[in-house]
Design a protein around this motif. Sequence first.
Motif, PDB file in Angstrom:
ATOM      1  N   ARG A  71       1.054  -1.520   0.015  1.00 54.06           N
ATOM      2  CA  ARG A  71       0.097   0.249  -0.112  1.00 54.06           C
ATOM      3  C   ARG A  71       0.950   1.428   0.204  1.00 54.06           C
ATOM      4  N   LEU A  72       1.864   1.224   0.647  1.00 57.80           N
ATOM      5  CA  LEU A  72       2.819   2.371   0.335  1.00 57.80           C
ATOM      6  C   LEU A  72       4.490   1.912  -0.807  1.00 57.80           C
ATOM      7  N   ILE A  73       3.974   2.459  -1.884  1.00 58.81           N
ATOM      8  CA  ILE A  73       4.904   2.245  -2.751  1.00 58.81           C
ATOM      9  C   ILE A  73       5.903   3.230  -3.336  1.00 58.81           C
ATOM     10  N   ALA A  74       7.333   3.952  -3.122  1.00 59.63           N
ATOM     11  CA  ALA A  74       8.117   4.452  -2.638  1.00 59.63           C
ATOM     12  C   ALA A  74       8.984   4.837  -4.362  1.00 59.63           C
ATOM     13  N   HIS A  75       9.054   5.833  -4.313  1.00 58.99           N
ATOM     14  CA  HIS A  75       9.882   5.962  -5.979  1.00 58.99           C
ATOM     15  C   HIS A  75      11.462   6.193  -5.714  1.00 58.99           C
ATOM     16  N   VAL A  76      12.303   5.950  -5.772  1.00 58.87           N
ATOM     17  CA  VAL A  76      13.791   6.910  -6.165  1.00 58.87           C
ATOM     18  C   VAL A  76      13.615   7.076  -7.335  1.00 58.87           C
TER      19      VAL A  76
END
Lengths: 343, 343
Positions: free
Chosen positions: A186-191
């Motif tokens: 549900r919590l998807i980060a981005h680099v």
Amino acid sequence: MVAKRVTIVDVAMRAGVAVSSASAALNGRPGVSQKTRERVQTAAADLSFVPSLRAQSLSSKHAFAVGLVVQRNSDVLESDPFFGAFIAGVETVLPHYGYALVLHVGADREDAASRYRGMAASRRIDGAFLLDLEANDPRIKQLRDLGMPTVGINANSDEASLASVRQDSALAINSAVDHLVGLGHRLIAHVSGSPQYVHSQQRMQAWRTSLERWALPPGPLVQGDFTYDGGQRAADVLVQCRDRPTAVICANDLSAVGLIRRLQDLGLDVPADISVVGIDGIELGTYLRPSLTTVRTAPHLLGERAAQLLLDIIHGQPVVDVEITPAELVLRESTGAAPTEAV
Amino acid sequence: MVAKRVTIVDVAMRAGVAVSSASAALNGRPGVSQKTRERVQTAAADLSFVPSLRAQSLSSKHAFAVGLVVQRNSDVLESDPFFGAFIAGVETVLPHYGYALVLHVGADREDAASRYRGMAASRRIDGAFLLDLEANDPRIKQLRDLGMPTVGINANSDEASLASVRQDSALAINSAVDHLVGLGHRLIAHVSGSPQYVHSQQRMQAWRTSLERWALPPGPLVQGDFTYDGGQRAADVLVQCRDRPTAVICANDLSAVGLIRRLQDLGLDVPADISVVGIDGIELGTYLRPSLTTVRTAPHLLGERAAQLLLDIIHGQPVVDVEITPAELVLRESTGAAPTEAV
DNA sequence: CTGAAAGCGCTTACAG
DNA sequence: CTGAAAGCGCTTACAG
């Protein structure tokens, strides 16, 4: 000591025709009888005649070469397989048309720009490829002002003044998000990648839009720079977040690899504790443990189509932007069920 | 609609001198008064004059370009950082002399040879680099017959007819063996490179000679091909040996990485059960666990020196082969004490 | 269809 | 030192 060059004059003489007829015959131009054409071709073969590119260039207004300036520091040139693949793709096309690739390596933006200027002004090339486009990239105008046919790779679609070859990766990034959401994330980060490049923006935007489709909030956004070290630094930032993401989409594979390595060194398990997705599909992704789930792009094909398009422009043919098959999601070991939620 | 080209005629006219004087002034040739020279230079600057490379080429007998044909399948081009580094090195030198690099990718031996022939015969280039040399490499004679200045990279030292740039790796391979022997290893295997290349032979020979210095028998010799998959296959062969070696020296890093991965998949620990050494020093070697002990070569420097040497030859300067600082052993995690013997 | 001539834009002997 | 001319090896109008 080199034997005297065989010129078209020698060929014409041996065939018993005028130089202009020999030229027309050799180049498949009309206005020569079949008999003459054959006689000239035989003579040329007998003498092992190869036309001088220099003379052809001067009189025909074609350099028979196209240029590419790689504008990155050499470390990236060495570790990023994109260039090799792209160049190999370009090279499958150029030779069929008697064209060659002139390659320059620019130390920085200034340097790269001056290389393009130099090649164009001295008429060393008939056309150029533009990689790693930036927003309002000054090279576009620069080359246009010089009257240089140009093909951009993955330019923004609103860049109307630049012929382009594109591969969509947004669809596959969507799929990656769908895949992760399906696994309970549900919590998807981005680099992200280096912010100046439009493809960094494109990828970030795709990540954001994909989350919106699920009405999920965007996870933490960490700025990376497409490097292994940048990925490592991003790991340090992400593990410190109050709401630690359970999944991360990286702007490219190399930074994903750095991220994973650092996460592991911090005692986290990939994918049990955190899932990671890269973009590119480099070989390296299959060597690691866990192997890397990624969005596979097609730089070789991009190179082929870019070369074809550039030659079309040079030869004055009608130009339409080219869109190749979208990038595709490749599932491997670095993505798995979200840790805290039952799926 | 490109503005009409500014030619040297325009410059001469504006400076009020003859074309031949303008040419001499612009090129720093003697026989022009200081006053004339300045007047010409001012005129050229005013008109933003850039000489036409095509015309210069035709009249001066120089193409101002050198050629390189990468003769490997494109997969290797993409995954082997050697080329990127070598090219980047070459490119630090060429532009200072107004030279450019023409790059071709040959699908196979035949194709690569025909590319060299084509570039030479059409006089597209003034010189060529020869990589991945083979024993009695036909390209050497081919280019010599065409009168093409050529520089070979890591050619055999008995190849007297070819100007060369070399980096010794035998010393570092010696050090690697010393290091392993010091750790208690007595049976040290070798995974070789593709047998046709002289550098494969050089590396294998160094392994053999190093063992002889310790009066140790050569361990198993498995033929590889510089690829990751080849390294994996070699692992399968080595674990089946009656006398299983406790250490392996691979002909390059990529095959060492494949070897390690396969050994791990077979349940062996690196370096506890078996030590592994690579050759090249690619970045990838630092990403893996265990990180890779390797012999670090310097392709960038090799490129610089090769370019310098080739330009020297083209300009008729005296030629002496160049030897750069030997490769060096880099100790990392993939080598450790031999399993069965106390050290 | 065929050929003689001009031209591409420089450099390089060669006179003056 | 300076300039007029030839030449590099092709292609491209243009007559015939």
